[in-house]
Scaffold this motif. Structure first.
Motif, PDB file in Angstrom:
ATOM      1  N   THR A 168       0.817  -1.216   0.000  1.00  9.62           N
ATOM      2  CA  THR A 168       0.000   0.000   0.000  1.00  9.62           C
ATOM      3  C   THR A 168       0.852   1.268   0.000  1.00  9.62           C
ATOM      4  OG1 THR A 168      -0.075  -0.099   2.410  1.00  9.62           O
ATOM      5  CG2 THR A 168      -1.903  -1.121   1.214  1.00  9.62           C
ATOM      6  N   GLU A 169       2.171   1.109   0.170  1.00  9.89           N
ATOM      7  CA  GLU A 169       3.118   2.227   0.206  1.00  9.89           C
ATOM      8  C   GLU A 169       2.903   3.136   1.414  1.00  9.89           C
ATOM      9  OE1 GLU A 169       3.917   4.163  -3.726  1.00  9.89           O
ATOM     10  OE2 GLU A 169       2.313   2.842  -4.415  1.00  9.89           O
ATOM     11  N   THR A 170       2.239   2.665   2.444  1.00  7.74           N
ATOM     12  CA  THR A 170       1.975   3.495   3.616  1.00  7.74           C
ATOM     13  C   THR A 170       2.990   3.221   4.719  1.00  7.74           C
ATOM     14  OG1 THR A 170       0.441   1.868   4.547  1.00  7.74           O
ATOM     15  CG2 THR A 170      -0.493   3.588   3.143  1.00  7.74           C
ATOM     16  N   GLU A 171       3.119   4.210   5.628  1.00  6.94           N
ATOM     17  CA  GLU A 171       3.936   4.009   6.821  1.00  6.94           C
ATOM     18  C   GLU A 171       2.996   3.801   8.012  1.00  6.94           C
ATOM     19  OE1 GLU A 171       3.826   7.024   9.063  1.00  6.94           O
ATOM     20  OE2 GLU A 171       2.189   7.197   7.644  1.00  6.94           O
ATOM     21  N   HIS A 172       3.545   3.721   9.226  1.00  6.47           N
ATOM     22  CA  HIS A 172       2.746   3.294  10.375  1.00  6.47           C
ATOM     23  C   HIS A 172       1.628   4.255  10.747  1.00  6.47           C
ATOM     24  CE1 HIS A 172       4.869  -0.357  11.330  1.00  6.47           C
ATOM     25  NE2 HIS A 172       6.039   0.265  11.442  1.00  6.47           N
ATOM     26  N   PHE A 173       1.753   5.542  10.462  1.00  6.07           N
ATOM     27  CA  PHE A 173       0.665   6.473  10.740  1.00  6.07           C
ATOM     28  C   PHE A 173      -0.454   6.351   9.713  1.00  6.07           C
ATOM     29  CE2 PHE A 173       3.815   9.541  12.957  1.00  6.07           C
ATOM     30  CZ  PHE A 173       3.615   8.903  14.168  1.00  6.07           C
ATOM     31  N   GLY A 174      -0.228   5.584   8.655  1.00  3.60           N
ATOM     32  CA  GLY A 174      -1.278   5.315   7.675  1.00  3.60           C
ATOM     33  C   GLY A 174      -1.209   6.123   6.398  1.00  3.60           C
ATOM     34  N   LYS A 234      16.986   6.486  12.609  1.00  2.00           N
ATOM     35  CA  LYS A 234      15.984   5.521  13.070  1.00  2.00           C
ATOM     36  C   LYS A 234      14.987   6.287  13.917  1.00  2.00           C
ATOM     37  CE  LYS A 234      15.091   1.129  15.329  1.00  2.00           C
ATOM     38  NZ  LYS A 234      15.631  -0.118  15.916  1.00  2.00           N
ATOM     39  N   LEU A 235      13.722   6.318  13.472  1.00  2.00           N
ATOM     40  CA  LEU A 235      12.682   7.135  14.098  1.00  2.00           C
ATOM     41  C   LEU A 235      11.542   6.247  14.582  1.00  2.00           C
ATOM     42  CD1 LEU A 235      12.591   9.982  11.404  1.00  2.00           C
ATOM     43  CD2 LEU A 235      13.879   9.962  13.560  1.00  2.00           C
ATOM     44  N   HIS A 236      11.358   6.214  15.886  1.00  2.00           N
ATOM     45  CA  HIS A 236      10.257   5.448  16.489  1.00  2.00           C
ATOM     46  C   HIS A 236       8.957   6.252  16.379  1.00  2.00           C
ATOM     47  CE1 HIS A 236       7.931   3.092  19.351  1.00  2.00           C
ATOM     48  NE2 HIS A 236       7.701   4.198  20.049  1.00  2.00           N
ATOM     49  N   GLN A 237       7.880   5.591  15.949  1.00  2.76           N
ATOM     50  CA  GLN A 237       6.590   6.258  15.792  1.00  2.76           C
ATOM     51  C   GLN A 237       5.612   5.812  16.879  1.00  2.76           C
ATOM     52  OE1 GLN A 237       6.501   5.075  11.389  1.00  2.76           O
ATOM     53  NE2 GLN A 237       5.258   6.934  11.399  1.00  2.76           N
ATOM     54  N   ARG A 238       5.005   6.794  17.540  1.00  3.88           N
ATOM     55  CA  ARG A 238       3.997   6.509  18.566  1.00  3.88           C
ATOM     56  C   ARG A 238       2.630   6.497  17.910  1.00  3.88           C
ATOM     57  NH1 ARG A 238       6.894  10.328  23.168  1.00  3.88           N
ATOM     58  NH2 ARG A 238       8.080   8.620  24.117  1.00  3.88           N
ATOM     59  N   VAL A 239       2.312   5.372  17.339  1.00  4.80           N
ATOM     60  CA  VAL A 239       1.119   5.256  16.502  1.00  4.80           C
ATOM     61  C   VAL A 239      -0.160   5.380  17.318  1.00  4.80           C
ATOM     62  CG1 VAL A 239      -0.101   3.782  14.856  1.00  4.80           C
ATOM     63  CG2 VAL A 239       2.404   3.825  14.874  1.00  4.80           C
ATOM     64  N   ALA A 240      -0.245   4.698  18.457  1.00  2.00           N
ATOM     65  CA  ALA A 240      -1.455   4.766  19.278  1.00  2.00           C
ATOM     66  C   ALA A 240      -1.709   6.197  19.744  1.00  2.00           C
ATOM     67  CB  ALA A 240      -1.335   3.821  20.474  1.00  2.00           C
ATOM     68  N   GLU A 241      -0.667   6.903  20.142  1.00  6.25           N
ATOM     69  CA  GLU A 241      -0.824   8.279  20.610  1.00  6.25           C
ATOM     70  C   GLU A 241      -1.274   9.190  19.467  1.00  6.25           C
ATOM     71  OE1 GLU A 241       1.348  11.368  23.668  1.00  6.25           O
ATOM     72  OE2 GLU A 241       2.459   9.662  22.885  1.00  6.25           O
ATOM     73  N   PHE A 242      -0.743   8.953  18.276  1.00 11.51           N
ATOM     74  CA  PHE A 242      -1.147   9.729  17.114  1.00 11.51           C
ATOM     75  C   PHE A 242      -2.633   9.509  16.821  1.00 11.51           C
ATOM     76  CE2 PHE A 242      -1.511  10.314  12.462  1.00 11.51           C
ATOM     77  CZ  PHE A 242      -1.037  11.610  12.353  1.00 11.51           C
ATOM     78  N   ARG A 243      -3.061   8.262  16.868  1.00  8.38           N
ATOM     79  CA  ARG A 243      -4.478   7.953  16.621  1.00  8.38           C
ATOM     80  C   ARG A 243      -5.377   8.599  17.666  1.00  8.38           C
ATOM     81  NH1 ARG A 243      -4.163   1.424  15.351  1.00  8.38           N
ATOM     82  NH2 ARG A 243      -3.084   1.569  13.323  1.00  8.38           N
ATOM     83  N   ARG A 244      -4.959   8.561  18.930  1.00  6.39           N
ATOM     84  CA  ARG A 244      -5.775   9.151  19.985  1.00  6.39           C
ATOM     85  C   ARG A 244      -5.882  10.661  19.799  1.00  6.39           C
ATOM     86  NH1 ARG A 244      -2.765   5.746  23.415  1.00  6.39           N
ATOM     87  NH2 ARG A 244      -1.623   7.547  24.249  1.00  6.39           N
ATOM     88  N   TYR A 245      -4.783  11.282  19.394  1.00  2.54           N
ATOM     89  CA  TYR A 245      -4.818  12.734  19.188  1.00  2.54           C
ATOM     90  C   TYR A 245      -5.836  13.097  18.108  1.00  2.54           C
ATOM     91  CZ  TYR A 245      -3.292  17.517  18.294  1.00  2.54           C
ATOM     92  OH  TYR A 245      -3.257  18.882  18.131  1.00  2.54           O
ATOM     93  N   LEU A 246      -5.820  12.363  17.004  1.00  3.00           N
ATOM     94  CA  LEU A 246      -6.782  12.639  15.929  1.00  3.00           C
ATOM     95  C   LEU A 246      -8.205  12.449  16.422  1.00  3.00           C
ATOM     96  CD1 LEU A 246      -5.055  10.874  12.884  1.00  3.00           C
ATOM     97  CD2 LEU A 246      -5.039  13.312  13.438  1.00  3.00           C
ATOM     98  N   LYS A 247      -8.435  11.364  17.155  1.00  3.59           N
ATOM     99  CA  LYS A 247      -9.782  11.048  17.634  1.00  3.59           C
ATOM    100  C   LYS A 247     -10.262  12.093  18.653  1.00  3.59           C
ATOM    101  CE  LYS A 247     -12.517   7.131  19.301  1.00  3.59           C
ATOM    102  NZ  LYS A 247     -13.290   7.007  18.046  1.00  3.59           N
ATOM    103  N   ASP A 248      -9.381  12.490  19.567  1.00  5.82           N
ATOM    104  CA  ASP A 248      -9.759  13.418  20.617  1.00  5.82           C
ATOM    105  C   ASP A 248     -10.037  14.828  20.084  1.00  5.82           C
ATOM    106  OD1 ASP A 248      -9.476  11.391  22.436  1.00  5.82           O
ATOM    107  OD2 ASP A 248      -7.522  12.046  23.190  1.00  5.82           O
TER     108      ASP A 248
END
Length: 444
Positions: A168-174, A234-248
């Motif tokens: 899909t050519e996507t990264e972890h944030f989608g 090397k960049l660690h992604q906080r995916v759950a936190e990113f999703r929560r921010y969008l939702k909130d």
């Protein structure tokens, strides 16, 4: 073929990994080595010259599969490169990424003392990268590289990072990744934005005229010419936190996707807000000939479609009127996902390490990578945004929100946490194939 007035690049002497876009999808591996015996290190360089793929090899018998070799400043010293030569390399390269941490925004959690060992340490000397369209061919590429370092007891493998790119050519944030890359004069490789004039070869390859008309070449010419610099991250992604921010910060799922687009500058499909300002257009996002062909200044100077503070407008303002000349800060970017995806819809972290391995390639570490990182990602003065930082990749501290230009009233989101944490990095030099042989021929 080069057009009128273009330089002719010595493609058979330039590493393919500098200029060639990676295949889609693809898998990649980064291997780091320490050189304990200078003679064995030099033998590694000599052997590497036979396994590294050149930019002229655009139709490899193995398909879109190649091997690249990069060296750090400490490696060049360990191999016996004279100080008079080392002093002609970019001073940022000589200092190393860890020493430049504060300027890059690598502070707090991202500071070098928290990096993954051995990244940022002087013992990282050589980085070999293997790239292929799939994991099976990747192992073939690794096997191709293995003769360069096998049976050399004075060369020790100290780190490995396996990466991949999803179909899909996507990264972890989608978001669809790898959408934008510049055209380099004389390379024969088209850029992704048909409105962008190809950049001078010297912006990316040492030894050729750059946008300012100058030529940067470490000495001797046999070592510096046809090389380039790379900033590996090397960049660690906080995916759950990113999703929560969008939702909130959203009112419903469609508003959530709109906020995600306003933060990035593109919908997650890859369709840019500049061409699809009101709703996503997946067909546009999937079209490599259309999805990156746009400008900002004429149609959207105030950022009502593509906010000035969004990620893609920061890292490449295109024709936007900003302090400085945008073309002087262009880079080639190569990104690869590492770690398992977080399951769809999950809003709590599962403890897995996931993120991106990035390689930023250019001939000017200071005015390309470091300038963009410090002035455009971690500051907003260049477009009048004060001290706000990049909402995706910036070193946010939870005190500054994100503003979306809107009529009649702008929309302000909650303070941004840090979504991306630096886990390590290195400044490296990508020697030409002839320079690898030159290094192999050094003597004590």
């Amino acid at each position: 073929m080069s057009g009128p007035g273009e330089v002719t690049l010595e493609l058979d002497d330039i590493q393919r990994g500098i200029l060639s876009p990676r295949p889609t999808p693809y898998a990649a591996t980064y291997l780091a080595f320490r050189v304990d015996d200078p003679a064995h290190g030099r033998e590694l360089m000599r052997r590497a010259s036979a396994v590294v793929t050149s930019a002229a090899d655009s139709a490899s018998p193995l398909g879109e599969t190649w091997v690249s070799v990069a060296v750090t400043s400490t490696c060049l010293a360990a191999l016996g490169v004279p100080r008079s030569s080392l002093d002609t390399f970019a001073w940022e390269f000589r200092q190393g990424m860890a020493a430049r941490a504060k300027a890059l925004g690598d502070v707090g959690e991202s500071s070098p003392e928290n990096w993954e060992a051995p990244l940022g340490n002087p013992e990282v000397h050589v980085v070999i990268t293997a790239v292929a369209p799939d994991p099976l061919l990747l192992e073939t590429a690794v096997d191709r590289a293995r003769p360069a370092y096998d049976n050399l007891p004075g060369v020790t493998a100290i780190w490995r990072q396996d990466c991949y790119a999803l179909p899909t050519e996507t990264e972890h944030f989608g978001y669809r990744d790898g959408v934008s890359h510049p055209a380099v004069e004389g390379s024969g490789i088209p850029g992704s934005n048909q409105l962008e004039v190809p950049l001078k070869a010297g912006e990316f390859i040492l030894g050729y005229p750059d946008e300012l008309g100058g030529t940067q070449t470490p000495l001797p010419d046999a070592l510096g010419r046809n090389g380039s610099y790379a900033a590996f991250r090397k960049l660690h992604q906080r995916v759950a936190e990113f999703r929560r921010y969008l939702k909130d910060n959203s009112t419903d799922p469609s508003d959530e996707e709109l906020i995600a687009a306003k933060i990035m500058g593109r919908w997650r499909s890859g369709a840019p807000l500049a061409l699809a300002p009101r709703c996503d257009d997946p067909a546009l996002g999937a079209d490599p000939h259309r999805r990156n062909t746009f400008l900002y200044q004429r149609d959207d100077p105030a950022g009502f479609n593509t906010p000035g503070g969004c990620h893609i407008r920061r890292v490449n303002p295109r024709d936007t009127s900003v302090a400085g000349e945008v073309r002087l800060h262009r880079m080639i970017r190569r990104g690869a996902v590492y770690g398992p995806p977080l399951a769809d819809g999950v809003l709590e972290d599962d403890g897995s390490d996931r993120g991106l391995m990035f390689a930023f390639i250019g001939a000017h570490l200071g005015r390309q990578f470091e300038f963009v990182q410090s002035e455009w990602i971690n500051d907003s003065i260049f477009f009048g945004g004060g001290d706000a930082k990049d909402p995706v990749a910036g070193s946010a501290d939870g005190t500054t929100g994100y503003t979306i230009p809107r009529r009649p009233l702008r929309r302000r989101l909650a303070p941004l946490p840090r979504f991306v944490v630096t886990r390590g990095g290195e400044y490296c030099f990508l020697p030409s194939l002839s320079a690898l042989r030159w290094l192999g021929d050094l003597r004590d």
